[in-house]
Design an enzyme around this catalytic site. Structure first.
Site: not given
Length: 424
Positions: A12-13, A16-17, A329-330, A43, A41, A238
């Site tokens: 998770g995290d 996705k949002g 990627l930062d 997101h 959730a 979950t």
């Protein structure tokens, strides 16, 4: 139609949002379909002007004008939390979120009694806590499995007497098992549920079939495959199917089997919120996440190096993807490495669904093993593609839609649009 299913291939995290927001900003999306999880959730979507919302039940495309949200029957719906979320969206310039929402009548309800029972059980576990979000989603699923004909559902909000009966049964059963619950009287809850029924479009299963034919839909998954109820590392999992399975089933029911691309989301760091295996965890990594702070239920947010072994397992469990979205990627500096193998293996083999004893043994094995690292890659997308055998088709160097770069089929799958955010 260029339907897309978005699933997290970690714990998770992974972003996705922000990926769903980008999809809705760059193509004419009709509806974001939520197909698992519930109000737990989180997101996060950030706009260029600094506005931010953590999407729980509303689809993460809601900042984009006209994009609808559909909560399918696989979502555990919490009307009280939904109202709070709608209020926050209104405060950041989205006053019509509820007008763009449809909810399947067969979806289970999460209630204050589920939440209180969830928290009581988690507190009782003491040092063996599972890292629950404490919002009662798993409790609602468990009760629905045990009492399928009596569990409160969204349709009951339109029938106050039936809902009163079902909430009373629920409260009494949980109280008999756990003792007094920290939850309001049943009659105090009923007006809120009646208000929900009067404000939101409650629909049957045929609504989604129409939406899928009316325009492009994005299926937004919750949590991550490594937390899956059957294939995750038990008991730190979950009560939800976190793979593509629910979305694929909804498509098949609409006569559109195979009509969506599968997009898996990963961070360049492997992270998890709460206890459980994280083989590559490294407290020396200099990272923080302002959107994932320590909280009293899940605990701290943990960072590890990119775990190709765990993500290969997630891909095997999920049945593969058409492409990968690689986020954060930062953060890909010289201190961040790739774990291509563990001390005892380079591949985890999925077992049959439902064999929780096997999954618990796998958990014990992961807690005991150690990672083996190679030098940091010079080209992260190329390295991830090579390790996982799936192409990276979206890269993200920041939280906003403008910091995403598509490639491959994702760059050509649909016409672009302005995607201008809603004005404040």
């Amino acid at each position: 139609m260029n339907h897309v299913i978005v699933v997290d291939l970690g714990y998770g995290d992974a972003g996705k949002g922000t990926v769903v927001d980008w999809l809705c900003a760059t193509r004419p999306v009709h509806t974001v379909v939520r197909f698992n999880g519930g109000a737990q959730a989180a997101h996060n979507v950030v706009l260029p002007d600094g506005r931010h919302h953590t999407f729980a039940q509303f689809g993460a495309g809601t900042f984009r004008p006209g994009v609808r949200t559909h909560l399918s029957r696989h979502v555990v719906v919490d009307p009280l939390a939904l109202a709070t979320e709608a209020d926050h969206l209104a405060s950041v310039g989205v006053p019509d979120a509820l007008d763009r929402l449809t909810v399947d009548s067969e979806a289970l309800l999460a209630t204050p009694y589920h939440r209180a029972a969830n928290r009581a059980r988690e507190i009782a576990r003491g040092a063996d806590r599972h890292g629950s979000c404490g919002l009662g989603v798993g409790e609602a699923v468990a009760y629905g499995l045990a009492h399928p004909d009596e569990a409160p559902r969204v349709a009951d909000c339109r029938s106050p007497e039936r809902l009163r009966h079902r909430l009373t049964l629920l409260r009494d059963r949980l109280t008999a098992e756990l003792g007094p619950l920290d939850a309001p009287p049943v009659d105090d809850c009923l007006p809120a549920y009646a208000g929900f029924a009067g404000r939101v479009a409650i629909v049957d299963g045929s609504w989604l079939a129409g939406a899928l034919r009316a325009g492009t839909c994005v299926f937004e998954g919750a949590q991550g495959v490594l937390l899956d109820e059957w294939h995750g590392f038990h008991p730190y999992t979950t009560w939800s199917t976190t793979t593509f399975a629910n979305a694929e089933a909804l498509l098949a029911e609409a006569g559109l089997a195979g009509a969506a691309r599968r997009l898996g989301v990963l961070r360049v760091t492997t992270t998890r919120h709460g206890p459980g295996p994280l083989v590559t965890e490294d407290p020396a990594l200099p990272f923080t996440d302002p959107h994932n702070p320590t909280n009293p239920w899940q605990g701290r947010f943990r960072f590890g190096h990119f775990d190709a072994v765990a993500h290969r397992y997630a891909l095997d469990v999920a049945g593969g993807v058409d492409g990968l979205a690689l986020t954060h990627l930062d953060l890909a500096g010289p201190e961040l490495r790739i774990c291509r193998r563990y001390a005892d293996t380079d591949r985890l083999v999925p077992g049959p669904a439902g064999d929780l004893d096997r999954q618990a043994a796998l958990t014990a094995r992961l807690l005991a093993t150690r990672p083996v690292y190679d030098d940091p890659p010079g080209d992260w997308p190329a390295a991830v593609t090579a390790e996982l055998g799936a192409p990276v088709v979206l890269t993200s160097h920041g939280p906003t839609a403008g910091e995403k770069t598509p490639s491959g089929w994702l760059a050509t799958a649909a016409p672009s649009r302005t995607g201008r955010p809603v004005a404040a």
